[in-house]
Design a protein around this motif. Structure first.
Motif, short mmCIF file in Angstrom:
data_model
loop_
_atom_site.label_atom_id
_atom_site.label_comp_id
_atom_site.label_asym_id
_atom_site.label_seq_id
_atom_site.Cartn_x
_atom_site.Cartn_y
_atom_site.Cartn_z
N GLU A 266 0.83 -1.20 0.00
CA GLU A 266 0.00 0.00 0.00
C GLU A 266 0.86 1.26 0.00
N ARG A 267 1.94 1.24 0.76
CA ARG A 267 2.83 2.41 0.85
C ARG A 267 3.53 2.69 -0.47
N THR A 268 3.89 1.64 -1.20
CA THR A 268 4.62 1.80 -2.46
C THR A 268 3.72 1.71 -3.68
N THR A 269 2.40 1.68 -3.48
CA THR A 269 1.40 1.51 -4.57
C THR A 269 1.78 0.35 -5.48
N ALA A 270 2.12 -0.77 -4.87
CA ALA A 270 2.47 -1.98 -5.62
C ALA A 270 1.39 -3.03 -5.46
N GLY A 271 1.31 -3.91 -6.45
CA GLY A 271 0.43 -5.06 -6.34
C GLY A 271 1.17 -6.22 -5.68
N ILE A 272 0.41 -7.26 -5.33
CA ILE A 272 0.98 -8.43 -4.66
C ILE A 272 0.75 -9.66 -5.51
N GLY A 273 1.81 -10.41 -5.74
CA GLY A 273 1.71 -11.68 -6.43
C GLY A 273 1.89 -12.83 -5.46
N LEU A 274 0.91 -13.75 -5.43
CA LEU A 274 0.95 -14.91 -4.53
C LEU A 274 0.95 -16.20 -5.35
N GLU A 275 1.57 -17.24 -4.80
CA GLU A 275 1.55 -18.54 -5.44
C GLU A 275 0.19 -19.20 -5.24
N ASP A 276 -0.30 -19.85 -6.28
CA ASP A 276 -1.51 -20.65 -6.17
C ASP A 276 -1.09 -22.06 -5.72
N LEU A 277 -1.20 -22.33 -4.43
CA LEU A 277 -0.71 -23.59 -3.86
C LEU A 277 -1.84 -24.57 -3.58
N SER A 278 -3.00 -24.39 -4.20
CA SER A 278 -4.11 -25.30 -3.96
C SER A 278 -3.74 -26.70 -4.43
N GLY A 279 -4.02 -27.68 -3.57
CA GLY A 279 -3.75 -29.08 -3.89
C GLY A 279 -2.32 -29.52 -3.67
N ILE A 280 -1.48 -28.67 -3.06
CA ILE A 280 -0.06 -29.03 -2.91
C ILE A 280 0.12 -30.23 -1.99
N ARG A 281 -0.73 -30.38 -0.98
CA ARG A 281 -0.57 -31.51 -0.06
C ARG A 281 -0.88 -32.83 -0.76
N GLN A 282 -1.78 -32.80 -1.73
CA GLN A 282 -2.10 -34.02 -2.46
C GLN A 282 -1.02 -34.33 -3.52
#
Length: 386
Positions: A266-282
Motif C-alpha cells: 500500500e505504501r509503495t502503490t504496488a500489487g501483490i503476487g501470490l503462489e496458487d498452492l491449492s492441492g499441494i498436499r495431495q
C-alpha cells in the motif's frame, strides 16, 4: 466485504452455566433432527420445519432458536451433498465416502449456535449484550474487545452472530460488512514466496524466518506425545490446556506477516503476487518427517490473510502458477534443476548470478503477477479517430 469479528464474553458463573446449557440443548435437538433428516428423502428447511418444529418448541426452544436449529441441520446436509458432488469425499464406492453417507451428521454438544437480532441485542456504549438462553433472557453480559473491533461492530455489523464456547470461555462471532477500498493501479509488483524454512520471502527483500515457529511446533509435538503416553488425569488436563496453542501461535504470526506485506504494498502503490498452492498436499511426495512439516504448514491461512487485508486496502492481488519458480533465474529466465545447489542457494548455470533461492523465486512470482495483470487489464489507449 464480509468479515468475522470476535468479542469475548465475561459472564458470571450462573450466566456461563445457562449459556453452556443452551448450547448443549440446541445441539442435542440438532442431532435428533439430523437423525430424522437422515431417513427423510427431502432435507430442505421447509420439510424439516414441517416435521420437527413442534418437537423443538416442546424441548424448550423459542421460535427463532428453533428455526436456527432447523437451518443448521438443513445447511449441513446441503453442504455434505455439495461436497459429495464435487468429489471432495472420494469417488462413489470409496471407504471415506461410504462412511460419511452411512450415518447422520453429528454436532458436538457445545458446537456454535447462531443468533439473530431478535435473540441477541448489543449495547455497544456499555459493552454488554442481552442474549436468549433456555433459562430465560440474560441481560448485561459484559464483553471485551479492542477499540477497532468496537468501531467495526458499531458501523458495519450485519446479519447473524454465533455463540461459541472454546476452552471454557464464551465468544460472540459477529459478521461485519466492511466496505472495500477502490483498487488502485499498481506501479510495481511484490512477489511473495511461501515456504517452511522461511514462511514468506518478498521480492523487495523482506524475509519472515520460520525457525521460531517450527521450533515451537516441534516442542509442542514432543510434549503432546509425552503427555499422551503418560495418560494420567493431570496429563489429560495439561493436554487440554495446550490444545490449540500451536494454532494460535501460527495464526498470530501469519497476521503479523500479512499485515507487513500489505502495508508495504500500500505504501509503495504496488500489487501483490501470490503462489496458487491449492492441492499441494495431495501433489507432494515426501518422506514422513517432511510430511509432518508440510501438513503443519499454514500457507492457506497466510494467503487468506494477505488476500483479505489487500482487499480492504485496495491493493491489487494476483495468483500465479508456482511451477519452476525455484528453478528459474529471475535475471535471464534459464530454468534448470541444477540451478538449486542447496536449499537456500540459487546459482544460475547460464548467466552465473548467485542469489538467495527464496528471493529469486519471489522475483519470478512478481514477474508472473505483472504479466498476468497486464494480460487481463483493459487497454487504456485512446480510441483512434474514424
Amino acid at each position: 466485504m464480509l468479515t468475522v469479528t470476535q468479542v469475548k464474553l465475561a459472564p458470571t458463573s450462573e450466566m456461563a452455566t445457562a449459556l453452556q446449557a443452551t448450547l448443549v440443548t440446541c445441539n442435542r435437538e440438532a442431532n435428533r433432527l439430523s437423525e430424522l433428516a437422515f431417513h427423510m428423502e427431502g432435507k430442505s428447511r421447509r420439510a424439516l420445519q414441517a416435521a420437527a418444529y413442534p418437537a423443538l418448541k416442546a424441548a424448550g426452544l423459542s421460535a427463532q432458536p428453533a428455526l436456527h436449529v432447523i437451518r443448521k441441520v438443513a445447511d449441513a446436509y446441503t453442504a455434505l451433498a455439495a461436497n459429495i458432488r464435487a468429489g471432495n469425499l472420494g469417488k462413489s464406492g470409496s471407504k471415506r465416502r461410504a462412511k460419511v453417507e452411512s450415518k447422520p451428521i453429528v454436532f458436538r454438544p457445545e458446537a456454535a449456535q447462531s443468533y439473530d437480532d431478535r435473540c441477541l441485542s448489543w449495547q455497544l456504549n456499555a459493552k454488554t449484550v442481552s442474549i436468549w438462553t433456555t433459562a430465560g433472557r440474560l441481560k448485561n453480559i459484559p464483553f471485551a474487545c479492542s477499540p477497532e473491533t468496537l468501531k467495526a461492530l458499531r458501523e458495519y455489523r450485519k446479519g447473524e452472530t454465533d455463540l461459541v464456547m472454546r476452552d471454557g470461555a464464551f465468544y460472540l462471532m459477529a459478521t461485519c460488512d466492511v466496505p472495500e477500498a477502490a483498487t488502485f493501479e499498481p506501479t510495481g509488483w511484490i512477489g511473495v514466496d511461501l515456504g517452511i524454512v522461511n514462511i514468506a520471502t518478498t521480492s523487495t527483500g523482506y524475509r519472515a524466518a520460520g525457525r521460531g515457529l517450527n521450533r515451537h511446533r516441534e516442542r509442542m509435538r514432543d510434549l503432546r506425545a509425552k503427555l499422551q503416553k503418560k495418560g494420567t488425569k493431570s496429563a489429560k488436563r495439561a493436554l487440554k490446556r495446550l490444545s490449540r496453542r500451536e494454532s494460535r501461535r501460527a495464526r498470530d504470526t501469519n497476521h503479523v506477516i500479512a499485515k507487513r506485506i500489505v502495508t508495504e504494498a500500500e505504501r509503495t502503490t504496488a500489487g501483490i503476487g501470490l503462489e496458487d498452492l491449492s492441492g499441494i498436499r495431495q501433489r507432494a511426495r515426501l518422506r514422513k518427517p517432511q510430511r509432518v512439516a508440510l501438513h503443519s504448514w499454514a500457507f492457506a491461512q497466510l494467503g487468506s490473510f494477505v488476500a483479505y487485508k489487500a482487499k480492504r486496502a485496495g491493493v491489487p492481488l494476483v495468483y500465479v502458477d508456482p511451477a519452476y519458480t525455484s528453478q528459474t533465474c529471475a535475471d535471464c529466465g534459464h530454468t534448470d534443476k541444477k540451478n538449486r545447489p542447496g536449499q537456500a542457494t540459487f546459482a544460475c548455470r547460464s548467466c552465473g548470478v548467485v542469489a538467495h533461492a527464496d528471493r529469486n523465486a519471489s522475483r519470478n512470482i512478481a514477474h508472473r503477477a505483472e504479466s498476468a495483470w497486464n494480460a487481463g487489464r483493459q487497454s487504456s489507449a485512446p480510441v483512434a479517430a474514424p
